[in-house]
Design an enzyme around this catalytic site. Structure first.
Site, PDB file in Angstrom:
ATOM      1  N   LEU A  37      16.031   1.050  -1.080  1.00 44.23           N
ATOM      2  CA  LEU A  37      17.416   0.698  -1.372  1.00 44.23           C
ATOM      3  C   LEU A  37      17.649  -0.813  -1.370  1.00 44.23           C
ATOM      4  O   LEU A  37      17.004  -1.556  -0.635  1.00 44.23           O
ATOM      5  CB  LEU A  37      18.341   1.351  -0.338  1.00 44.23           C
ATOM      6  CG  LEU A  37      18.257   2.874  -0.218  1.00 44.23           C
ATOM      7  CD1 LEU A  37      19.222   3.363   0.845  1.00 44.23           C
ATOM      8  CD2 LEU A  37      18.528   3.559  -1.554  1.00 44.23           C
ATOM      9  N   HIS A  41      22.246  -0.164  -4.882  1.00 40.31           N
ATOM     10  CA  HIS A  41      22.464   1.200  -4.395  1.00 40.31           C
ATOM     11  C   HIS A  41      23.647   1.252  -3.431  1.00 40.31           C
ATOM     12  O   HIS A  41      24.475   2.170  -3.483  1.00 40.31           O
ATOM     13  CB  HIS A  41      21.212   1.698  -3.657  1.00 40.31           C
ATOM     14  CG  HIS A  41      19.986   1.809  -4.492  1.00 40.31           C
ATOM     15  ND1 HIS A  41      18.888   1.005  -4.289  1.00 40.31           N
ATOM     16  CD2 HIS A  41      19.668   2.625  -5.520  1.00 40.31           C
ATOM     17  CE1 HIS A  41      17.940   1.332  -5.154  1.00 40.31           C
ATOM     18  NE2 HIS A  41      18.394   2.299  -5.918  1.00 40.31           N
ATOM     19  N   GLN A 157      20.117   5.673 -19.052  1.00 40.13           N
ATOM     20  CA  GLN A 157      20.142   6.819 -18.143  1.00 40.13           C
ATOM     21  C   GLN A 157      21.568   7.317 -17.966  1.00 40.13           C
ATOM     22  O   GLN A 157      21.830   8.526 -17.995  1.00 40.13           O
ATOM     23  CB  GLN A 157      19.557   6.420 -16.796  1.00 40.13           C
ATOM     24  CG  GLN A 157      19.714   7.461 -15.707  1.00 40.13           C
ATOM     25  CD  GLN A 157      19.105   7.010 -14.398  1.00 40.13           C
ATOM     26  OE1 GLN A 157      17.907   7.120 -14.205  1.00 40.13           O
ATOM     27  NE2 GLN A 157      19.924   6.494 -13.495  1.00 40.13           N
ATOM     28  N   SER A 190      14.484  -2.015  -7.458  1.00 41.28           N
ATOM     29  CA  SER A 190      13.420  -1.768  -6.477  1.00 41.28           C
ATOM     30  C   SER A 190      12.100  -2.370  -6.934  1.00 41.28           C
ATOM     31  O   SER A 190      11.244  -2.714  -6.121  1.00 41.28           O
ATOM     32  CB  SER A 190      13.262  -0.261  -6.252  1.00 41.28           C
ATOM     33  OG  SER A 190      14.460   0.297  -5.761  1.00 41.28           O
TER      34      SER A 190
END
Length: 286
Positions: A37, A41, A157, A190
């Site tokens: 995270l 996030h 996405q 990430s």
């Protein structure tokens, strides 16, 4: 009263606790992640807390969305760190299933969203968005949230999931959340941890090229020329290797030659620095 924060590894336990929260009349917010995270996030959790009474976060590195030569095994993982970050951000329930829990047998049913999944990352990562759509729909079935929160950094996405929810009448509100950036403009990811110091410095060209593209659009520069200028700007960095630089309509992600007033466009790019593939984008309204 459910104590904050609980962590469960099984679908049955999650359903029991979410069911208890729902019986108490709580609005359920959901933040699906693959872990490791960062502030991006955590901004989703913050947004979820603003409108929901009970926030569920999942941490699951989904093998279905990784190709055979991609970084599933080396994708960064640190569950202890993630647990503390989730707790401090205000997550009520952390769902941390194993691959075996999510996929106890070979998966024979997958979800495929046509058109919006095909350009950009869909072209360079075949099957990726089938894996994304499949796991997200499965998570929606497990959690049954009222609202789910997704970052705009993964704009394709977001478009794929929104289309799936619309087409299949999934009873969940999809809430887009702004990209969170480092002070120098690099979108939080990430995968940023993979970058060497020199790659990290050169990667700032991504956001600089997007801002410049927006300026060129306002100046009336043709879209094809904007793409060419962006590519030249990026490749001026010696470690940058372009996967794609595109301008498309959003959220349908269809080709566009000439911008029309009121039209929403996305400037989208994917660039490799060494072994690390970074994506970024900017939404603009003409």
């Amino acid at each position: 009263m459910i104590e904050r924060m609980l962590q469960v590894p099984t679908i049955a336990e999650l359903r029991r606790l979410v069911g208890e929260a729902r019986r108490q009349g709580k609005r359920i917010g959901f933040v699906p992640t693959m872990g490791y995270l960062h502030d991006g996030h955590l901004s989703l959790v913050k947004k979820a807390r603003e409108t929901c009474d009970f926030v569920v976060m999942s941490i699951f590195v989904n093998p279905l969305q990784f190709g055979p030569n991609e970084d599933f095994d080396r994708y960064p993982r640190d569950l202890e760190r993630d647990r503390e970050l989730a707790r401090s951000a205000g997550v009520d329930l952390l769902f941390t299933p194993s691959v075996e829990e999510m996929y106890p047998r070979q998966v024979l049913t997958t979800v495929s969203v046509a058109q919006v999944s095909e350009p950009l990352c869909g072209q360079s990562r075949p099957g990726h968005f089938d894996g994304v759509a499949t796991v997200v729909l499965k998570l929606f079935q497990i959690v049954q949230p009222d609202a789910a929160f997704f970052g705009q950094k993964d704009a394709q996405q977001l478009a794929v999931i929104s289309q799936m929810v619309e087409d299949l009448s999934v009873p969940v509100q999809i809430v887009p959340c702004p990209i969170v950036r480092e002070p120098d403009g690099l979108a939080m990811s990430s995968r940023n941890v993979y970058l060497s110091p020199e790659e990290r410095q050169q990667a700032t060209v991504l956001y600089r090229s997007l801002k410049q593209a927006d300026a060129w659009l306002k100046e009336g520069v043709p879209l094809d020329e904007i793409k060419q200028r962006m590519a030249e700007m990026i490749t001026a960095e010696p470690l940058a290797e372009i996967d794609y630089v595109e301008v498309l309509t959003y959220p349908r992600l269809t080709p566009v030659d000439t911008a029309s007033p009121g039209q929403q466009l996305i400037f989208a790019l994917a660039v490799r620095f060494g072994r690390t593939r970074l994506i970024d984008n900017m939404l603009v309204t003409v």
